[in-house]
Design a protein around this motif. Structure first.
Motif, PDB file in Angstrom:
ATOM      1  N   ALA A  52       0.830  -1.205   0.000  1.00  0.00           N
ATOM      2  CA  ALA A  52       0.000   0.000   0.000  1.00  0.00           C
ATOM      3  C   ALA A  52       0.868   1.260   0.000  1.00  0.00           C
ATOM      4  O   ALA A  52       0.514   2.270  -0.618  1.00  0.00           O
ATOM      5  CB  ALA A  52      -0.923  -0.003   1.205  1.00  0.00           C
ATOM      6  N   LYS A  53       2.015   1.208   0.652  1.00  0.00           N
ATOM      7  CA  LYS A  53       2.911   2.367   0.674  1.00  0.00           C
ATOM      8  C   LYS A  53       3.456   2.653  -0.715  1.00  0.00           C
ATOM      9  O   LYS A  53       3.531   3.812  -1.142  1.00  0.00           O
ATOM     10  CB  LYS A  53       4.049   2.119   1.661  1.00  0.00           C
ATOM     11  CG  LYS A  53       4.997   3.274   1.801  1.00  0.00           C
ATOM     12  CD  LYS A  53       6.076   2.978   2.819  1.00  0.00           C
ATOM     13  CE  LYS A  53       7.035   4.139   2.920  1.00  0.00           C
ATOM     14  NZ  LYS A  53       8.116   3.879   3.866  1.00  0.00           N
ATOM     15  N   ARG A  56       0.802   4.269  -2.903  1.00  0.00           N
ATOM     16  CA  ARG A  56       0.693   5.700  -2.629  1.00  0.00           C
ATOM     17  C   ARG A  56       1.806   6.468  -3.332  1.00  0.00           C
ATOM     18  O   ARG A  56       1.597   7.555  -3.878  1.00  0.00           O
ATOM     19  CB  ARG A  56       0.756   5.965  -1.129  1.00  0.00           C
ATOM     20  CG  ARG A  56      -0.465   5.545  -0.368  1.00  0.00           C
ATOM     21  CD  ARG A  56      -0.346   5.905   1.083  1.00  0.00           C
ATOM     22  NE  ARG A  56      -0.274   7.359   1.228  1.00  0.00           N
ATOM     23  CZ  ARG A  56      -0.003   7.980   2.356  1.00  0.00           C
ATOM     24  NH1 ARG A  56       0.274   7.281   3.448  1.00  0.00           N
ATOM     25  NH2 ARG A  56       0.034   9.290   2.405  1.00  0.00           N
ATOM     26  N   THR A  57       3.022   5.907  -3.303  1.00  0.00           N
ATOM     27  CA  THR A  57       4.155   6.577  -3.957  1.00  0.00           C
ATOM     28  C   THR A  57       3.944   6.655  -5.467  1.00  0.00           C
ATOM     29  O   THR A  57       4.244   7.681  -6.077  1.00  0.00           O
ATOM     30  CB  THR A  57       5.457   5.803  -3.648  1.00  0.00           C
ATOM     31  OG1 THR A  57       5.590   5.689  -2.226  1.00  0.00           O
ATOM     32  CG2 THR A  57       6.660   6.511  -4.202  1.00  0.00           C
ATOM     33  N   LYS A  59       1.046   6.714  -7.067  1.00  0.00           N
ATOM     34  CA  LYS A  59      -0.004   7.684  -7.351  1.00  0.00           C
ATOM     35  C   LYS A  59       0.508   9.105  -7.178  1.00  0.00           C
ATOM     36  O   LYS A  59       0.118  10.009  -7.906  1.00  0.00           O
ATOM     37  CB  LYS A  59      -1.209   7.443  -6.447  1.00  0.00           C
ATOM     38  CG  LYS A  59      -2.009   6.228  -6.837  1.00  0.00           C
ATOM     39  CD  LYS A  59      -3.253   6.094  -6.011  1.00  0.00           C
ATOM     40  CE  LYS A  59      -4.075   4.937  -6.502  1.00  0.00           C
ATOM     41  NZ  LYS A  59      -5.336   4.813  -5.764  1.00  0.00           N
ATOM     42  N   LYS A  60       1.412   9.302  -6.221  1.00  0.00           N
ATOM     43  CA  LYS A  60       1.967  10.621  -5.979  1.00  0.00           C
ATOM     44  C   LYS A  60       2.845  11.068  -7.147  1.00  0.00           C
ATOM     45  O   LYS A  60       2.800  12.227  -7.560  1.00  0.00           O
ATOM     46  CB  LYS A  60       2.798  10.599  -4.691  1.00  0.00           C
ATOM     47  CG  LYS A  60       3.534  11.863  -4.376  1.00  0.00           C
ATOM     48  CD  LYS A  60       4.378  11.668  -3.147  1.00  0.00           C
ATOM     49  CE  LYS A  60       5.327  12.835  -2.966  1.00  0.00           C
ATOM     50  NZ  LYS A  60       6.256  12.622  -1.854  1.00  0.00           N
TER      51      LYS A  60
END
Length: 62
Positions: A52-53, A56-57, A59-60
């Protein structure tokens, strides 16, 4: 299927369950894996398991 992130390589860790009486039994800490569909450069899609981390990276940065 291994419980390992395709990007970061994160996998299960081991540790202890600790009761109130301080009894210790072995346990596993599993990574928070998600199956996502990724489009490759040649236009095809592929399913990969990432943490999940890392999701997020991605998508960022996109």
């Amino acid at each position: 299927m291994s419980r390992r992130c395709a990007i970061s390589g994160k996998g299960p860790m081991s540790g202890n369950n600790v009761s109130h009486a301080k009894n210790r039994t072995k346990r596993r800490f599993l990574p928070n894996l998600r199956t996502v569909r990724v489009t490759l450069d040649d236009g095809t899609t592929q399913k990969i398991k990432i943490s999940a981390k890392e999701l997020r990276t991605l998508k960022k940065n996109s």
